[in-house]
Design an enzyme around this catalytic site. Sequence first.
Site, PDB file in Angstrom:
ATOM      1  CE  LYS A  75      -3.728  -0.159   2.616  1.00 25.45           C
ATOM      2  NZ  LYS A  75      -4.983  -0.031   1.795  1.00 25.45           N
TER       3      LYS A  75
ATOM      4  NE  ARG B  65      -6.929   2.696   4.269  1.00 27.10           N
ATOM      5  CZ  ARG B  65      -7.312   3.941   3.978  1.00 27.10           C
ATOM      6  NH1 ARG B  65      -6.431   4.935   3.991  1.00 27.10           N
ATOM      7  NH2 ARG B  65      -8.565   4.180   3.669  1.00 27.10           N
TER       8      ARG B  65
ATOM      9  N   GLY C  16      -5.973 -10.887   8.219  1.00 26.12           N
ATOM     10  CA  GLY C  16      -5.703 -11.333   9.579  1.00 26.12           C
ATOM     11  C   GLY C  16      -5.029 -10.251  10.385  1.00 26.12           C
TER      12      GLY C  16
ATOM     13  CG  MET D  23      -5.630  -2.870  13.146  1.00 28.96           C
ATOM     14  SD  MET D  23      -4.803  -1.371  13.724  1.00 28.96           S
ATOM     15  CE  MET D  23      -4.722  -0.451  12.180  1.00 28.96           C
TER      16      MET D  23
ATOM     17  NE  ARG E  65      -5.465  -4.509  -4.075  1.00 29.71           N
ATOM     18  CZ  ARG E  65      -5.867  -5.043  -2.928  1.00 29.71           C
ATOM     19  NH1 ARG E  65      -5.012  -5.236  -1.943  1.00 29.71           N
ATOM     20  NH2 ARG E  65      -7.118  -5.409  -2.758  1.00 29.71           N
TER      21      ARG E  65
ATOM     22  CG  HIS F 180      -5.482 -46.781 -11.086  1.00 34.18           C
ATOM     23  ND1 HIS F 180      -6.811 -46.777 -11.420  1.00 34.18           N
ATOM     24  CD2 HIS F 180      -4.827 -47.373 -12.117  1.00 34.18           C
ATOM     25  CE1 HIS F 180      -6.957 -47.373 -12.590  1.00 34.18           C
ATOM     26  NE2 HIS F 180      -5.767 -47.745 -13.038  1.00 34.18           N
TER      27      HIS F 180
ATOM     28  CB  SER G  30      11.226 -41.007 -20.664  1.00 30.78           C
ATOM     29  OG  SER G  30      10.080 -40.285 -20.293  1.00 30.78           O
TER      30      SER G  30
ATOM     31  CB  CYS H  98       6.864 -39.501 -19.320  1.00 30.83           C
ATOM     32  SG  CYS H  98       7.625 -40.954 -18.580  1.00 30.83           S
TER      33      CYS H  98
ATOM     34  CE1 TYR I 294       9.339 -36.516 -23.617  1.00 33.26           C
ATOM     35  CE2 TYR I 294      11.371 -36.530 -24.901  1.00 33.26           C
ATOM     36  CZ  TYR I 294      10.411 -37.205 -24.166  1.00 33.26           C
ATOM     37  OH  TYR I 294      10.508 -38.551 -23.965  1.00 33.26           O
TER      38      TYR I 294
END
Lengths: 935, 935
Positions: B66, B136, B145, B147, B392, B508, B820, B887, B907
């Site tokens: 802020k 603030r 959570g 102030m 923001r 699975h 792989s 993979c 890859y």
Amino acid sequence: MSKSRKTVARKAKAAKTPAVGRARVKAKARAATVRKSPKTGGKWVYSFGDGKAEGKASMRNLLGGKGAGLAEMAGLGLPVPPGFTITTDVCTYYYANNEQYPKDLKPQVEKALAQVGKLTGKVFGDEVNPLLVSVRSGARASMPGMMDTVLNLGLNDETVEAVAKKSGDRRFAYDSYRRFITMYSDVVLGVEHHHFEDLLDRHKEQQGYSLDTDLTADDWAELVKQYKKRVLEEKGEPFPQDPHAQLWGAIGAVFGSWMNQRAKTYRRLHNIPESWGTAVNVQAMVFGNMGDTSATGVAFTRNPSTGERRLYGEFLINAQGEDVVAGIRTPQEITEAARKESGSDKPSMETAMPKAFAELNRIYNKLEKHYRDMQDLEFTVEQGKLWMLQTRNGKRTAKAALRIAVELANEKLITKQEAVLRVDPASLDQLLHPTIDPKAERKIIATGLPASPGAASGEIVFSADEAAQMKADGKKVILVRVETSPEDIHGMHAAEGILTTRGGMTSHAAVVARGMGKPCVSGAGSLRVDYAGKTLTASGQTFKQGDWITIDGSTGQVLGGKVTMVEPQLSGEFGVLMGWADAVRKLGVRANADTPADARAAVKFGAEGIGLCRTEHMFFDEERIQAVREMILSDDEKARRAALAKILPMQRQDFVALFEIMKGKPVTIRLLDPPLHEFLPHGDKEIAEVAEAMGVPPRVIADRARELAEFNPMLGFRGCRIAIAYPEIAEMQARAIFEAAVEAAQKTGEPVVPEVMVPLIATRAEFDIVKARIDAMAEAVKKEKGAAFDYQVGTMIELPRASLMAAEIAGGKGGAEFFSFGTNDLTQTTFGISRDDAASFLGVYTQRGILPGDPFVSIDQQGVGELVKIGVERGRKVRPKLKVGICGEHGGDPASVAFCHVTKLDYVSCSPFRVPIARLAAAQAALGKDAASQA
Amino acid sequence: MSKSRKTVARKAKAAKTPAVGRARVKAKARAATVRKSPKTGGKWVYSFGDGKAEGKASMRNLLGGKGAGLAEMAGLGLPVPPGFTITTDVCTYYYANNEQYPKDLKPQVEKALAQVGKLTGKVFGDEVNPLLVSVRSGARASMPGMMDTVLNLGLNDETVEAVAKKSGDRRFAYDSYRRFITMYSDVVLGVEHHHFEDLLDRHKEQQGYSLDTDLTADDWAELVKQYKKRVLEEKGEPFPQDPHAQLWGAIGAVFGSWMNQRAKTYRRLHNIPESWGTAVNVQAMVFGNMGDTSATGVAFTRNPSTGERRLYGEFLINAQGEDVVAGIRTPQEITEAARKESGSDKPSMETAMPKAFAELNRIYNKLEKHYRDMQDLEFTVEQGKLWMLQTRNGKRTAKAALRIAVELANEKLITKQEAVLRVDPASLDQLLHPTIDPKAERKIIATGLPASPGAASGEIVFSADEAAQMKADGKKVILVRVETSPEDIHGMHAAEGILTTRGGMTSHAAVVARGMGKPCVSGAGSLRVDYAGKTLTASGQTFKQGDWITIDGSTGQVLGGKVTMVEPQLSGEFGVLMGWADAVRKLGVRANADTPADARAAVKFGAEGIGLCRTEHMFFDEERIQAVREMILSDDEKARRAALAKILPMQRQDFVALFEIMKGKPVTIRLLDPPLHEFLPHGDKEIAEVAEAMGVPPRVIADRARELAEFNPMLGFRGCRIAIAYPEIAEMQARAIFEAAVEAAQKTGEPVVPEVMVPLIATRAEFDIVKARIDAMAEAVKKEKGAAFDYQVGTMIELPRASLMAAEIAGGKGGAEFFSFGTNDLTQTTFGISRDDAASFLGVYTQRGILPGDPFVSIDQQGVGELVKIGVERGRKVRPKLKVGICGEHGGDPASVAFCHVTKLDYVSCSPFRVPIARLAAAQAALGKDAASQA
């Protein structure tokens, strides 16, 4: 001579050949030094004889074992028939060049042959004074399956007459000729023995003879004709008459046999590289069959069975080697003392041939001093003169090895350190457990894995409860199970031995049995167990509960019936050698011990502490298991704490006992490790029983068991994961440990520094959480008892991630103070192999050489070993004084112990009964015996 | 203002907060830059206002989000009420020094306060012309959570009169005063809201008022008295009248709230370090409650739900933030267009306050250009003048993020590469699957793991067979199982979604569902399934087969009943952004695809090949499973080959279809991997059924199933171990692959280069043995078909040993041509965690921060990642062109994809539906977004 050798070996009671896996490892180590490509020119032939030799003992790789021995003896001036060795390089060249010999081989052989002739005063192929030779193979390592020996080579239809004339013994000459045709035809021409045996038998029948000695010179001459005719019929070519053709035929047969199927199989099984090749030894014949002043024999310079320092062997008068093979005549003793002992009425060599005997005595003493080890000799006496045909280090039993090593050192022939190196650590197992009487008949009904050494007979029993009952009734029992689980511990305690039909070398049964020092055969897959019918079926036979069987945990054999045992006797030499070993080793040796009995065995075998106390084994005690189950069935922490409170005093008492026995020696105690479902009963019947005993509905137990069931318990909710989910369990254990430490210290006056070990750590955060609980409990106990004590908190490194994260786990304040590599589990995870399931494929893997051996028996140095090294390096980098040990089954395996030495671990920990093995292996490693060549 | 913000968010349809795991990773990355120890002297306070500021946007760590935004806006010359920020360093100092402030803080605050007074022409605490301020909190990351806000600080019994006089509005003054007392008492003094609400309600009742706006100045003045009295009663001290005491009270409350329980919990959950601290922003008050020319509002510069480029927000006339919180008044639209669309009869800001609206328009354009991103604004209009209170970057839906990124790039505000970086890859999941209509009511009956994204409603069914039947009857079903196994595949295909009560993110059910692109909630442990009774019990409710439920696989929620869905629509922007991503990424993206349907989905989502085809999934097809079972039950190789011959044509056809769809793109086919027992039925009933179908006695099947059963199948007889024991299976598969390659190449005209992958390799010898069979089969097929084709043989690296032995496995002639990494299994073995059993403790582990997240979801970069790196390095060292991919399930996880990029893999391969995520994540990685900060 091999039959006679066998007889001696039999007498020597189990001159055990090295286990396959070990020989393979050794072979592999040697393979590293093999020359990659054969030389294409140069010296192919090495002569010996007349007190001189071109070769020597150290040229074993080039000349083979036999050639090197002959050269060395000749060089020492001993009476060795002159001869020469064609090197192993020729063999390598031969196979690298399309089965052609090097060009300059032939002239070198001719020259060497002429030299042999000159020394013997004979000429090869000469029709007046012919030189006869033997041709023998001789590889670097003794290798059955290859062509062995051709004797009397050089005989043909002319030379046989010259030999007859020159020796004045026509029978001897034709006897030698028919022996030569038989041997040569068999091993060189491929005309098998039975052809000649048939002809001989028929001739003896026709003549009414019963013994070979009944045959006259003419009989042999007649048979020689028939033999040659048969060879012609079989081969379509006459038996070669040209001695040079005979010689090259025999040389070719030796090299050819290097690649026959049996030799290839043997090499594959023993990991002997093809590139080693074999040598060929050509040697002037000396004849043990020239009448009653001639003989042939074998001897060990010390008794290979007991190690006693006395010439030990046998001989046959007027014989060549194969007479002994035929087994018709009984060999005679060499020394008079031995003859008296055996009660033989045939004269000993000592009395029959006193001069040759005296010479043999002189020579064996010389050879033993020269080689500085017990020798295995072959000799021939030709008309009173002794000739030496072979010397090599003799094989021996573990007991003999121990005695010989210690006595050689006492005789100052070798140093104490050499003595330490002379005994195979693994062989000590033979000395620590009962073994089956070698004279006993073995009715083998199945073979499984040699899971825990020693042998035992007992009545078959199929459940742990009944085992305990029968034991209480004074019976000896063998507990037979498909597999065992922690619930069976009391039955295993009660049994003489354990037999399972499933599971590998590190299955529950195997590990626990080794820990208890009880024999175990595991994974005997051909057996069928029927629990309901209480029967065991093996090779068609059915055994009932109460029938006797015998198991041999050193070989994996299961025998029907009761068999005589030989009890182990630890000789004085054992203690002496162990003392010498302890003086040189760097590695500490601790034992894995869960019970006072284990701990006492550990101390007895020289353990310097307990490296692994598995607290869960204590949980299975009948008095405790109920409280443990209450704890597991509890719905909340409060109820769990209440159940744990019942276990606390018992667990504390366990630790007090251990600490008292260990008298201040370090004790590493691992917090509860196995998944909780292991403590619950399985199967409706067991569940019902336990439910009744606990006064809860069976469904409660069944539900909880189902909740806790896992697909892969090895990778499940266990180890520190339990301590994190149920910290009250770890707290109870920590309290028991610390309270016991205070109590034991007060009792013994020795301060106790417990090492609390957190299992299955994968992350530092896990360690921190559990350590915080342990530390808090230590503080609490210190306050409550008003006592001060030290303790350490460390961790098992048993997951690949823990090894990789070792720096994180050991680093900074509050990091692990010690590591203990749990290489059983580390092997399981690194290889992705469950030791409980491995039996289905690991056998195939080791048979086919995919793995050099069972990685649960000897540590996989490449893979698992790298993770151990990484763990040690990273851990010590952040905590230089980090104490590092190993507590897997590998701690008692010599090769693994050597690896641990090289990897600079502080200690190994193994079953109490393997402590001596580990001590000796650690000493050998410190003396530079490398891991690959170990045991 | 937060209620109004919530309203906007609700309108924005699921302006989704980032998943916990992701935020935590981000936070961790930031933590690395935190200053270890606070400075003990220097500048603690940064002022802003009047077109100048000491801070700027980049000083977020010091000034908080802020404070940095306010400073930046002030620096840009925008109308920001003057003020100052007390830095986060003060907070850190405060807690490092026993809750003391730095000595020089107070004078710096005084000076800054004086400066604010100067700019506003007011004096803090002055009784004539008092300055009022807001206080603030403002941490580096938005942190609920703590102030939040105190407005109107500086009012007391004197200054309120001054404000009344100066504003000419006594009601405004007392309204502000009572607001201040309420807020301050609540957040600073701990006197809760309800005290004041009670008094207000009672007063309204007494006076017969219904709305707050009915209260007069006197009413508020009266209530102020009552409020102060109540504070005195509650606290034993009067409400503070000294404005300076008020200010330090509020500052202390902000710092104090940094350590309150809610903030601590939030930080722990999101891994925000305590050391970051919070800043405090003190700012001159502007009043939206000074009559009808005043207002307060929030706006997004583009629609956060759709991304449309239009100012989007709402405001309230004559109000301060908490009026909106009270929810009594309905906010008005900002633009006239929006007002028309909503059909509201209240004027828009555009018509009601044209001047302020024009100014807002000017400012928002400026801010968007300045920040180069969509902004989330707070503003207040005080008597016609617009003041900016916050800017923001705005939160947005995935759909909006995509559109905004593409449009910002098209507007040249950002580059295409920046656009690629602007979209969270993981958020794309929202766009690819149906989702629950955000307007629908959610009757949550249980929460499991979000195992496969998307949502589905259907009738409950408990077995795969019945699922298939009901599907055939035209019904939509949700398959509910305790866990699924390969036998359930046909039921999973038939179902709209899958719900299991056990198993983790890579169980699975989860893996298969993701592969199929079907929603799945796994491990919903609070549900009880009764297969026999066909009921599902959840939170006390019982559902029967046929009852409707809904699962949300993106959140893990299970809902009762049928719920409206929103179908996914891929916008044009999706294709555009993917194109930009593809242009920059280095990493290839393949898909895991076992079926033609999978392969088609893969191609549709832009996969460049198949990285993993799991052939076993093909074995479960109803037509084939019988032949597979025959094969498994066969006693010898011949019978096995006969059974395999039946499977061959079907398997070949599978591959032909895949090759045709992939049109020459690479296809990696893995040989049979799971243990054979997975193909046999379990349970007496299933065994009996299968036995009957196969015409064998049930005992045969039961016996074989028992023989094959394993304790830890994950570490058992599977992978290449099967190919070695039963080479005929691998041969059949290799034949099917090569015959299919020939056939597909003929059909499509594109050469097919199959990549044959050997699973579960631990040693080179294993690879050699299996590769020899594959090579032989390739030769055979080439000869038989008279066709030439290329192929590669490579291996999964899924065991720690395989990574360590990578050089051995890839080296020399005949080494593996590709790797792989099977990071699912590699994670299981490296951690020693079974993914099927992990649910019992992994939840606790991630909740307690022992692990940063589920290592099966995002790769453990430290541990498993090191093994991947080792494998890549050692493999490439001996085979520089070694193709390396991944993979495992990680292939579709953005952080893991970033790791693969950094590790230089060729890859990644993932479920077809995650291919876009992988493409975008790969592009972001190529643009330098590091793995730790990834999504």
